[in-house]
Design a protein around this motif. Structure first.
Motif, PDB file in Angstrom:
ATOM      1  N   ILE A   1       0.836  -1.206   0.000  1.00 42.22           N
ATOM      2  CA  ILE A   1       0.000   0.000   0.000  1.00 42.22           C
ATOM      3  C   ILE A   1       0.869   1.254   0.000  1.00 42.22           C
ATOM      4  CG2 ILE A   1      -1.696   1.314   1.340  1.00 42.22           C
ATOM      5  CD1 ILE A   1      -2.807  -1.387   2.311  1.00 42.22           C
TER       6      ILE A   1
ATOM      7  N   ILE B   1      -6.279   2.592  -6.936  1.00 46.65           N
ATOM      8  CA  ILE B   1      -5.012   3.334  -6.804  1.00 46.65           C
ATOM      9  C   ILE B   1      -4.023   2.860  -7.874  1.00 46.65           C
ATOM     10  CG2 ILE B   1      -2.973   3.640  -5.346  1.00 46.65           C
ATOM     11  CD1 ILE B   1      -4.859   3.593  -2.925  1.00 46.65           C
TER      12      ILE B   1
ATOM     13  N   ILE C   1      -7.271  -0.500  -3.399  1.00 46.74           N
ATOM     14  CA  ILE C   1      -5.931  -0.778  -3.906  1.00 46.74           C
ATOM     15  C   ILE C   1      -5.943  -0.909  -5.428  1.00 46.74           C
ATOM     16  CG2 ILE C   1      -4.093  -2.518  -3.965  1.00 46.74           C
ATOM     17  CD1 ILE C   1      -4.612  -3.042  -1.019  1.00 46.74           C
TER      18      ILE C   1
ATOM     19  N   LEU D   1       1.325   6.705  -6.717  1.00 46.10           N
ATOM     20  CA  LEU D   1       0.144   7.502  -7.065  1.00 46.10           C
ATOM     21  C   LEU D   1       0.424   8.986  -6.844  1.00 46.10           C
ATOM     22  CD1 LEU D   1      -2.918   7.626  -7.819  1.00 46.10           C
ATOM     23  CD2 LEU D   1      -3.384   7.524  -5.364  1.00 46.10           C
ATOM     24  N   PHE D   2       1.046   9.316  -5.716  1.00 47.53           N
ATOM     25  CA  PHE D   2       1.378  10.715  -5.410  1.00 47.53           C
ATOM     26  C   PHE D   2       2.311  11.279  -6.483  1.00 47.53           C
ATOM     27  CE2 PHE D   2       4.107  13.880  -3.296  1.00 47.53           C
ATOM     28  CZ  PHE D   2       3.129  14.795  -2.912  1.00 47.53           C
TER      29      PHE D   2
ATOM     30  N   LEU E   1       0.785   4.031  -2.932  1.00 51.71           N
ATOM     31  CA  LEU E   1       0.424   5.417  -2.606  1.00 51.71           C
ATOM     32  C   LEU E   1       1.532   6.377  -3.015  1.00 51.71           C
ATOM     33  CD1 LEU E   1      -1.306   5.056   0.899  1.00 51.71           C
ATOM     34  CD2 LEU E   1      -2.384   5.703  -1.267  1.00 51.71           C
TER      35      LEU E   1
END
Length: 366
Positions: free
Chosen positions: A74, A159, A156, A81-82, A78
């Motif tokens: 995760i 994302i 998930i 994704l950021f 993340l």
């Protein structure tokens, strides 16, 4: 497939990323069609890791592994994704691609694939969720547990989808599926970012490896439990027996894509259509076995088990309204949907994608 991921991590560290699609395609095709020993090495490593974790048991092995790998997965997703959010136009396009419906492309094949994917990603119809549920303490609210499993799985997936498509659109690639996306398109895209791209690629493949290993462990555990409870096997004997079966099947699958051997492990329907053992097993499980098993489970829970027993276990957890909705879904909606899916596979029922309308582009964009 986990072996392919391990191989990509190794080659990225040692040789770097491919800088163009032809090089990436050639590298992946060489691995799959001409390097069975290399595949065997990574397949052996993946199997050994999975069997070791399963041998340690649900609490000492599977739960501990998930407590480490899932948060790491995760966190990596993340972070990626950021990073992808800085591709403002590409990220916006990724949002539109993921969430803006295109009804022109809705077909029975798409519906079948969606149902198959839902079964696969939630481990429904393959015994994994059933086995884990049986290992839960009696005081655990199984309704909440099921809700959060589904929620986390969906979040998930969203994302990962947003992140992957943002990278694709940023660097001028089109969405693809399967190995072509993961092992060919994305490495080339990451290579265009330079050294940070190599780090991103390693993180991405590590995330894939974590996801693959946790899934594989979940798929082996039900067989181990079956051998243990049905035949009174010790855990180590059950792990070795089931592990040997999966390991040998894996060898046959990787050989089915290898030149010189693959033709003996493939089925040719006509001059333009040939299916390897890999293709056949993917189609058989995804499109047939999982839905049929799910249908059997829905019928068993909806009609075979007494309503009183099911009500005693779930009604207090769900509440009357949600329980009645759930029971109606299990007895009517789920079986009907799965029967439709199976009828579609036989060609009895088919929904064809509608032809795109002739509206002006400006109006469509609005």
């Amino acid at each position: 497939v986990i072996g392919w991921i391990f191989h990509n991590i190794y080659t990225t560290i040692v040789y770097g990323l491919p800088t163009d699609i032809p090089t990436a395609e050639n590298s992946f095709n060489m691995l799959v069609t001409q390097q069975p020993f290399t595949q065997l090495v990574w397949h052996t490593l993946a199997t050994a890791i999975v069997l070791f974790v399963v041998y340690k048991g649900i609490k000492s092995g599977i739960e501990k592994m998930n407590m480490i790998l899932m948060p790491a997965l995760i966190a990596i997703l993340l972070g990626l994704l950021f990073y992808s959010m800085f591709f403002s136009d590409a990220f916006t396009r990724s949002l539109e691609f993921m969430f803006y419906p295109n009804w022109d492309k809705l077909s029975s094949e798409g519906i079948v694939r969606a149902i198959g994917h839902a079964f696969f990603t939630l481990s429904i119809g393959m015994g994994a969720i059933l086995t884990y549920a049986a290992a839960l303490p009696k005081h655990v609210n199984i309704t909440k547990a099921a809700f959060f499993v589904t929620l986390l799985d969906t979040v998930i997936a969203l994302i990962a989808g947003l992140m992957i498509f943002a990278f694709l659109f940023q660097f001028g690639s089109e969405p693809a599926k399967g190995p072509g996306l993961v092992f060919q398109s994305l490495p080339v895209i990451f290579s265009q970012i330079g050294l940070p791209g190599t780090i991103i690629a390693l993180l991405f493949f590590l995330a894939l490896a974590f996801a693959g290993l946790t899934s594989a462990v979940s798929l082996v555990e039900p067989t181990v439990e079956y051998f243990s409870s049905r035949f009174n096997y010790s855990r180590i004997k059950a792990v070795i027996t089931s592990g040997a079966i999966y390991y040998l099947i894996g060898i046959l699958v990787l050989l089915s894509t290898t030149e010189g051997v693959g033709e003996y492990l493939s089925v040719t329907l006509n001059s333009s259509s040939s299916f390897t053992l890999f293709d056949m097993m993917e189609q058989l499980t995804d499109a047939i076995l999982l839905p049929v098993s799910g249908l059997a489970m829905a019928i068993f829970v909806g009609y075979v088990i007494s309503q009183e027993k099911v009500s005693n276990d779930l009604k207090e957890e769900m509440g009357t309204v949600i329980y009645k909705t759930w029971r109606f879904s299990v007895r009517v909606i789920a079986p009907a949907a799965l029967v439709f899916m199976l009828l579609n596979l036989t060609g009895i029922i088919e929904i064809k994608a509608q032809k795109a309308s002739q509206e002006p582009i400006e109006q469509k964009e609005r």
